[in-house]
Design an enzyme around this catalytic site. Structure first.
Site, PDB file in Angstrom:
ATOM      1  CE  LYS A  69      -3.708  -2.477   2.108  1.00  0.00           C
ATOM      2  NZ  LYS A  69      -4.330  -2.819   3.135  1.00  0.00           N
TER       3      LYS A  69
ATOM      4  CD  GLN B 219      -3.603  -4.762   6.341  1.00  0.00           C
ATOM      5  OE1 GLN B 219      -3.349  -3.630   5.529  1.00  0.00           O
ATOM      6  NE2 GLN B 219      -4.327  -5.634   6.016  1.00  0.00           N
TER       7      GLN B 219
ATOM      8  CG  ASP C 100      -9.907  -0.413   4.337  1.00  0.00           C
ATOM      9  OD1 ASP C 100      -9.406  -1.097   3.170  1.00  0.00           O
ATOM     10  OD2 ASP C 100      -9.280  -1.190   5.278  1.00  0.00           O
TER      11      ASP C 100
END
Ligand code: NDP
Length: 287
Positions: A53, A97, A120
Protein backbone atom coordinates in the site's frame (compact mmCIF):
# COMPACT_ATOMS: atom_id res chain seq x y z
CA UNK A 1 -13.32 -22.14 -27.01
CA UNK A 2 -10.96 -20.86 -24.32
CA UNK A 3 -12.12 -17.93 -22.21
CA UNK A 4 -10.74 -14.45 -22.58
CA UNK A 5 -8.54 -13.53 -19.62
CA UNK A 6 -9.52 -10.42 -17.68
CA UNK A 7 -6.13 -9.04 -16.74
CA UNK A 8 -6.26 -7.43 -13.30
CA UNK A 9 -2.58 -6.50 -13.37
CA UNK A 10 -3.05 -4.49 -16.53
CA UNK A 11 -6.32 -2.86 -15.49
CA UNK A 12 -5.00 -1.97 -12.03
CA UNK A 13 -1.92 -0.36 -13.63
CA UNK A 14 -4.18 1.68 -15.89
CA UNK A 15 -6.16 2.91 -12.87
CA UNK A 16 -2.97 3.75 -10.95
CA UNK A 17 -1.56 5.63 -13.94
CA UNK A 18 -4.78 7.63 -14.29
CA UNK A 19 -4.60 8.49 -10.57
CA UNK A 20 -0.94 9.44 -10.90
CA UNK A 21 -1.82 11.97 -13.59
CA UNK A 22 -4.74 13.41 -11.63
CA UNK A 23 -2.62 13.57 -8.47
CA UNK A 24 0.08 15.54 -10.29
CA UNK A 25 -2.59 18.08 -11.25
CA UNK A 26 -3.69 18.39 -7.61
CA UNK A 27 -0.06 18.88 -6.58
CA UNK A 28 0.22 21.78 -9.00
CA UNK A 29 -2.58 23.38 -7.01
CA UNK A 30 -0.65 22.72 -3.79
CA UNK A 31 -2.84 19.83 -2.65
CA UNK A 32 -1.24 16.66 -1.34
CA UNK A 33 -3.25 13.47 -0.91
CA UNK A 34 -2.34 11.76 2.38
CA UNK A 35 -3.07 8.24 3.56
CA UNK A 36 -2.34 7.19 7.15
CA UNK A 37 -1.66 3.46 7.47
CA UNK A 38 -1.80 1.80 10.89
CA UNK A 39 -0.40 -1.66 11.53
CA UNK A 40 -0.64 -3.26 14.96
CA UNK A 41 1.66 -6.21 15.60
CA UNK A 42 3.97 -8.10 13.30
CA UNK A 43 1.80 -10.43 11.23
CA UNK A 44 4.00 -11.15 8.16
CA UNK A 45 1.11 -11.13 5.65
CA UNK A 46 -0.13 -7.79 7.04
CA UNK A 47 3.37 -6.37 6.81
CA UNK A 48 3.47 -7.29 3.10
CA UNK A 49 0.02 -5.72 2.49
CA UNK A 50 1.04 -2.51 4.28
CA UNK A 51 4.32 -2.35 2.35
CA UNK A 52 2.45 -2.75 -0.95
CA UNK A 53 0.00 0.00 0.00
CA UNK A 54 2.86 2.36 0.83
CA UNK A 55 4.57 1.49 -2.47
CA UNK A 56 1.37 2.25 -4.39
CA UNK A 57 1.10 5.63 -2.60
CA UNK A 58 4.66 6.43 -3.59
CA UNK A 59 4.03 5.49 -7.23
CA UNK A 60 0.90 7.61 -7.50
CA UNK A 61 2.38 10.56 -5.63
CA UNK A 62 0.40 10.36 -2.38
CA UNK A 63 2.03 11.02 0.96
CA UNK A 64 1.78 8.03 3.28
CA UNK A 65 2.08 8.25 7.04
CA UNK A 66 3.04 5.00 8.65
CA UNK A 67 2.19 3.94 12.20
CA UNK A 68 3.67 0.56 13.09
CA UNK A 69 2.56 -0.18 16.62
CA UNK A 70 3.62 -3.06 18.89
CA UNK A 71 1.24 -6.03 19.32
CA UNK A 72 0.67 -5.02 22.96
CA UNK A 73 -0.89 -1.67 21.94
CA UNK A 74 -4.15 -1.29 23.84
CA UNK A 75 -7.47 -0.60 22.18
CA UNK A 76 -7.57 2.73 23.97
CA UNK A 77 -4.18 3.75 22.56
CA UNK A 78 -5.26 2.77 19.04
CA UNK A 79 -8.54 4.68 19.37
CA UNK A 80 -6.61 7.72 20.60
CA UNK A 81 -4.38 7.65 17.52
CA UNK A 82 -7.43 7.32 15.24
CA UNK A 83 -9.02 10.27 17.02
CA UNK A 84 -5.94 12.41 16.40
CA UNK A 85 -5.83 11.39 12.71
CA UNK A 86 -9.59 12.05 12.36
CA UNK A 87 -8.94 15.61 13.52
CA UNK A 88 -5.95 16.31 11.28
CA UNK A 89 -6.82 18.39 8.24
CA UNK A 90 -3.75 17.12 6.39
CA UNK A 91 -4.90 13.47 6.53
CA UNK A 92 -7.39 12.32 3.87
CA UNK A 93 -7.61 8.58 4.48
CA UNK A 94 -7.08 6.29 7.47
CA UNK A 95 -6.44 2.61 7.00
CA UNK A 96 -6.14 0.18 9.89
CA UNK A 97 -4.70 -3.09 8.61
CA UNK A 98 -6.83 -6.09 9.61
CA UNK A 99 -6.73 -8.52 11.32
CA UNK A 100 -6.02 -6.82 14.63
CA UNK A 101 -4.63 -8.62 17.70
CA UNK A 102 -7.36 -10.49 19.59
CA UNK A 103 -7.56 -8.02 22.50
CA UNK A 104 -8.73 -5.26 20.12
CA UNK A 105 -12.31 -5.22 18.87
CA UNK A 106 -12.29 -4.67 15.09
CA UNK A 107 -15.85 -3.32 15.00
CA UNK A 108 -15.07 -0.64 17.61
CA UNK A 109 -12.00 0.38 15.63
CA UNK A 110 -13.86 0.54 12.30
CA UNK A 111 -16.62 2.61 13.89
CA UNK A 112 -14.05 5.03 15.31
CA UNK A 113 -12.69 6.05 11.90
CA UNK A 114 -14.37 9.16 10.55
CA UNK A 115 -16.64 8.00 7.67
CA UNK A 116 -15.11 10.75 5.51
CA UNK A 117 -11.65 9.17 5.98
CA UNK A 118 -12.78 5.52 5.87
CA UNK A 119 -11.05 4.65 2.58
CA UNK A 120 -11.57 0.91 3.19
CA UNK A 121 -15.32 1.53 3.03
CA UNK A 122 -16.02 -0.60 6.12
CA UNK A 123 -17.74 2.02 8.34
CA UNK A 124 -21.49 1.31 8.81
CA UNK A 125 -22.26 4.80 7.43
CA UNK A 126 -20.49 4.00 4.17
CA UNK A 127 -22.06 0.55 3.97
CA UNK A 128 -25.45 2.14 4.58
CA UNK A 129 -24.81 4.77 1.92
CA UNK A 130 -24.07 2.01 -0.60
CA UNK A 131 -27.25 0.24 0.43
CA UNK A 132 -29.49 3.24 -0.24
CA UNK A 133 -27.56 4.45 -3.28
CA UNK A 134 -25.91 7.49 -1.74
CA UNK A 135 -22.35 8.69 -2.16
CA UNK A 136 -19.75 7.07 0.07
CA UNK A 137 -16.65 4.92 0.08
CA UNK A 138 -17.13 1.42 -1.30
CA UNK A 139 -15.19 -1.61 -0.06
CA UNK A 140 -12.15 -1.90 -2.35
CA UNK A 141 -12.28 -5.52 -3.52
CA UNK A 142 -15.89 -5.45 -4.81
CA UNK A 143 -15.27 -1.99 -6.31
CA UNK A 144 -12.31 -3.55 -8.11
CA UNK A 145 -14.49 -6.34 -9.50
CA UNK A 146 -16.83 -3.75 -11.02
CA UNK A 147 -13.84 -2.11 -12.75
CA UNK A 148 -12.69 -5.50 -14.07
CA UNK A 149 -16.16 -6.08 -15.54
CA UNK A 150 -16.35 -2.58 -17.03
CA UNK A 151 -12.84 -2.38 -18.41
CA UNK A 152 -12.14 -6.05 -19.18
CA UNK A 153 -12.82 -7.65 -22.61
CA UNK A 154 -12.51 -4.20 -24.26
CA UNK A 155 -15.54 -2.95 -22.33
CA UNK A 156 -17.83 -5.48 -24.00
CA UNK A 157 -19.26 -7.10 -20.87
CA UNK A 158 -22.77 -5.85 -20.18
CA UNK A 159 -23.94 -6.03 -16.59
CA UNK A 160 -27.43 -4.52 -16.82
CA UNK A 161 -30.16 -7.13 -16.96
CA UNK A 162 -27.73 -10.04 -16.50
CA UNK A 163 -28.16 -12.86 -13.99
CA UNK A 164 -25.38 -12.47 -11.44
CA UNK A 165 -24.67 -15.09 -8.79
CA UNK A 166 -22.27 -14.20 -5.96
CA UNK A 167 -21.00 -17.05 -3.83
CA UNK A 168 -20.11 -15.65 -0.39
CA UNK A 169 -21.85 -13.08 1.81
CA UNK A 170 -19.09 -11.54 3.92
CA UNK A 171 -19.30 -7.89 4.95
CA UNK A 172 -16.17 -6.94 3.00
CA UNK A 173 -16.75 -8.86 -0.24
CA UNK A 174 -20.01 -10.75 -0.86
CA UNK A 175 -22.55 -8.28 0.55
CA UNK A 176 -21.10 -5.05 -0.92
CA UNK A 177 -20.52 -6.95 -4.18
CA UNK A 178 -24.21 -7.79 -4.36
CA UNK A 179 -25.19 -4.15 -3.75
CA UNK A 180 -22.79 -2.93 -6.43
CA UNK A 181 -24.11 -5.42 -8.98
CA UNK A 182 -27.62 -4.33 -8.10
CA UNK A 183 -26.57 -0.72 -8.61
CA UNK A 184 -25.34 -1.80 -12.06
CA UNK A 185 -28.82 -3.26 -12.72
CA UNK A 186 -27.90 -6.93 -12.63
CA UNK A 187 -30.40 -9.45 -11.26
CA UNK A 188 -28.54 -10.64 -8.18
CA UNK A 189 -28.53 -13.92 -6.26
CA UNK A 190 -26.31 -14.38 -3.20
CA UNK A 191 -25.28 -17.93 -2.36
CA UNK A 192 -23.58 -19.05 0.87
CA UNK A 193 -22.75 -22.12 2.94
CA UNK A 194 -26.45 -22.91 3.54
CA UNK A 195 -27.49 -22.58 -0.12
CA UNK A 196 -29.09 -25.75 -1.48
CA UNK A 197 -28.13 -27.07 -4.93
CA UNK A 198 -25.22 -24.67 -5.31
CA UNK A 199 -24.30 -26.05 -8.73
CA UNK A 200 -27.77 -25.36 -10.10
CA UNK A 201 -27.88 -21.86 -8.57
CA UNK A 202 -24.45 -20.99 -9.99
CA UNK A 203 -25.39 -22.35 -13.41
CA UNK A 204 -28.04 -19.64 -13.70
CA UNK A 205 -25.32 -17.00 -13.75
CA UNK A 206 -24.29 -14.94 -16.75
CA UNK A 207 -21.78 -13.44 -14.33
CA UNK A 208 -20.52 -15.70 -11.55
CA UNK A 209 -18.48 -14.18 -8.72
CA UNK A 210 -16.78 -16.56 -6.29
CA UNK A 211 -15.75 -15.13 -2.91
CA UNK A 212 -15.59 -18.13 -0.61
CA UNK A 213 -12.00 -18.87 0.34
CA UNK A 214 -11.99 -22.56 -0.65
CA UNK A 215 -9.43 -23.64 -3.23
CA UNK A 216 -10.99 -24.86 -6.47
CA UNK A 217 -14.53 -25.33 -5.12
CA UNK A 218 -16.13 -23.85 -8.24
CA UNK A 219 -15.82 -26.42 -11.03
CA UNK A 220 -17.12 -26.59 -14.60
CA UNK A 221 -20.29 -28.13 -13.17
CA UNK A 222 -21.12 -24.76 -11.57
CA UNK A 223 -20.67 -22.73 -14.74
CA UNK A 224 -22.99 -22.06 -17.66
CA UNK A 225 -21.38 -22.11 -21.11
CA UNK A 226 -20.30 -18.57 -22.00
CA UNK A 227 -20.55 -17.13 -18.47
CA UNK A 228 -18.16 -14.49 -17.17
CA UNK A 229 -16.37 -15.83 -14.08
CA UNK A 230 -14.71 -13.61 -11.47
CA UNK A 231 -12.56 -15.34 -8.87
CA UNK A 232 -12.06 -13.30 -5.69
CA UNK A 233 -10.62 -16.17 -3.65
CA UNK A 234 -7.00 -16.20 -2.57
CA UNK A 235 -5.99 -19.60 -1.25
CA UNK A 236 -2.94 -21.80 -0.97
CA UNK A 237 -3.36 -24.99 -2.97
CA UNK A 238 -1.99 -28.38 -1.89
CA UNK A 239 1.19 -27.57 -3.82
CA UNK A 240 1.61 -24.40 -1.74
CA UNK A 241 0.92 -22.15 -4.72
CA UNK A 242 -1.62 -19.30 -4.70
CA UNK A 243 -4.92 -20.29 -6.25
CA UNK A 244 -8.49 -19.06 -6.41
CA UNK A 245 -11.89 -20.53 -5.57
CA UNK A 246 -12.37 -21.52 -9.22
CA UNK A 247 -10.80 -24.49 -10.98
CA UNK A 248 -9.25 -22.28 -13.62
CA UNK A 249 -8.16 -24.91 -16.14
CA UNK A 250 -11.53 -26.58 -16.58
CA UNK A 251 -13.73 -23.50 -16.11
CA UNK A 252 -11.74 -21.46 -18.66
CA UNK A 253 -12.75 -24.08 -21.24
CA UNK A 254 -16.42 -23.11 -20.99
CA UNK A 255 -16.50 -19.54 -19.65
CA UNK A 256 -16.40 -16.60 -22.07
CA UNK A 257 -14.14 -14.59 -19.77
CA UNK A 258 -12.36 -15.31 -16.52
CA UNK A 259 -9.99 -13.70 -14.00
CA UNK A 260 -6.81 -15.58 -13.08
CA UNK A 261 -5.38 -15.98 -9.56
CA UNK A 262 -2.93 -14.40 -9.06
CA UNK A 263 -3.24 -11.42 -11.39
CA UNK A 264 -7.01 -10.95 -11.38
CA UNK A 265 -8.98 -9.38 -8.53
CA UNK A 266 -5.96 -9.18 -6.16
CA UNK A 267 -4.15 -6.22 -7.76
CA UNK A 268 -7.45 -4.32 -8.10
CA UNK A 269 -7.96 -4.00 -4.35
CA UNK A 270 -4.99 -1.67 -3.84
CA UNK A 271 -5.84 0.32 -6.99
CA UNK A 272 -9.36 0.95 -5.64
CA UNK A 273 -7.98 1.87 -2.22
CA UNK A 274 -5.85 4.49 -3.95
CA UNK A 275 -8.93 5.68 -5.84
CA UNK A 276 -10.82 6.06 -2.55
CA UNK A 277 -7.92 8.13 -1.12
CA UNK A 278 -8.03 10.41 -4.13
CA UNK A 279 -11.81 10.80 -3.78
CA UNK A 280 -11.37 11.53 -0.06
CA UNK A 281 -8.92 14.32 -0.86
CA UNK A 282 -11.38 15.85 -3.35
CA UNK A 283 -14.13 15.66 -0.76
CA UNK A 284 -11.96 17.32 1.90
CA UNK A 285 -11.04 20.06 -0.58
CA UNK A 286 -14.70 20.90 -1.04
CA UNK A 287 -15.58 20.87 2.66
P1 NDP B 1 -15.32 -15.07 4.57
O1 NDP B 1 -14.74 -16.32 5.17
O2 NDP B 1 -15.60 -13.90 5.44
O3 NDP B 1 -16.67 -15.47 3.80
C1 NDP B 1 -16.75 -16.62 3.03
C2 NDP B 1 -18.15 -16.78 2.50
O4 NDP B 1 -18.19 -18.00 1.75
C3 NDP B 1 -19.21 -16.88 3.59
O5 NDP B 1 -20.30 -16.08 3.27
C4 NDP B 1 -19.57 -18.37 3.59
O6 NDP B 1 -20.95 -18.62 3.86
C5 NDP B 1 -19.33 -18.74 2.15
N1 NDP B 1 -19.06 -20.19 2.03
C6 NDP B 1 -18.21 -20.93 2.76
N2 NDP B 1 -18.25 -22.21 2.36
C7 NDP B 1 -19.15 -22.28 1.37
C8 NDP B 1 -19.65 -23.33 0.57
N3 NDP B 1 -19.20 -24.57 0.69
N4 NDP B 1 -20.58 -23.04 -0.35
C9 NDP B 1 -21.04 -21.77 -0.51
N5 NDP B 1 -20.59 -20.74 0.21
C10 NDP B 1 -19.67 -20.99 1.16
O7 NDP B 1 -14.32 -14.68 3.40
P2 NDP B 1 -14.08 -13.26 2.65
O8 NDP B 1 -15.32 -12.81 2.01
O9 NDP B 1 -13.33 -12.35 3.54
O10 NDP B 1 -13.06 -13.75 1.53
C11 NDP B 1 -13.41 -14.71 0.56
C12 NDP B 1 -12.19 -15.04 -0.27
O11 NDP B 1 -11.77 -13.85 -0.95
C13 NDP B 1 -10.97 -15.50 0.53
O12 NDP B 1 -10.25 -16.44 -0.23
C14 NDP B 1 -10.15 -14.25 0.70
O13 NDP B 1 -8.77 -14.52 0.87
C15 NDP B 1 -10.41 -13.58 -0.62
N6 NDP B 1 -10.25 -12.13 -0.59
C16 NDP B 1 -9.54 -11.59 -1.62
C17 NDP B 1 -9.33 -10.25 -1.67
C18 NDP B 1 -8.57 -9.71 -2.82
O14 NDP B 1 -8.01 -8.64 -2.72
N7 NDP B 1 -8.58 -10.39 -3.96
C19 NDP B 1 -9.80 -9.34 -0.61
C20 NDP B 1 -10.66 -9.99 0.36
C21 NDP B 1 -10.83 -11.34 0.36
P3 NDP B 1 -21.63 -18.33 5.32
O15 NDP B 1 -21.83 -16.84 5.38
O16 NDP B 1 -22.89 -19.10 5.26
O17 NDP B 1 -20.64 -18.83 6.34
Amino acid sequence: MAAQIIDGKLISSQIKDELREKTALLKEKGIEVTLAVILVGEDPASQVYVRNKKKACEYIGFRSLSYELPAETTQEELLKLIDVLNGRKDVDGILVQMPLPKHIDEKTVINAISPSKDVDGFHPMNVGALCIGEKGFVSCTPAGVIQLLKRGCDGKINIAGKECVIVGRSNIVGKPMSLLMLRENATVTIAHSRTKNLEEVCKRADILIAAVGKAGMITKDHVKEGAVVIDVGINRGEDGKLCGDVKFDEVSEIASAITPVPGGVGPMTIAMLMNNCYEAALMHMES
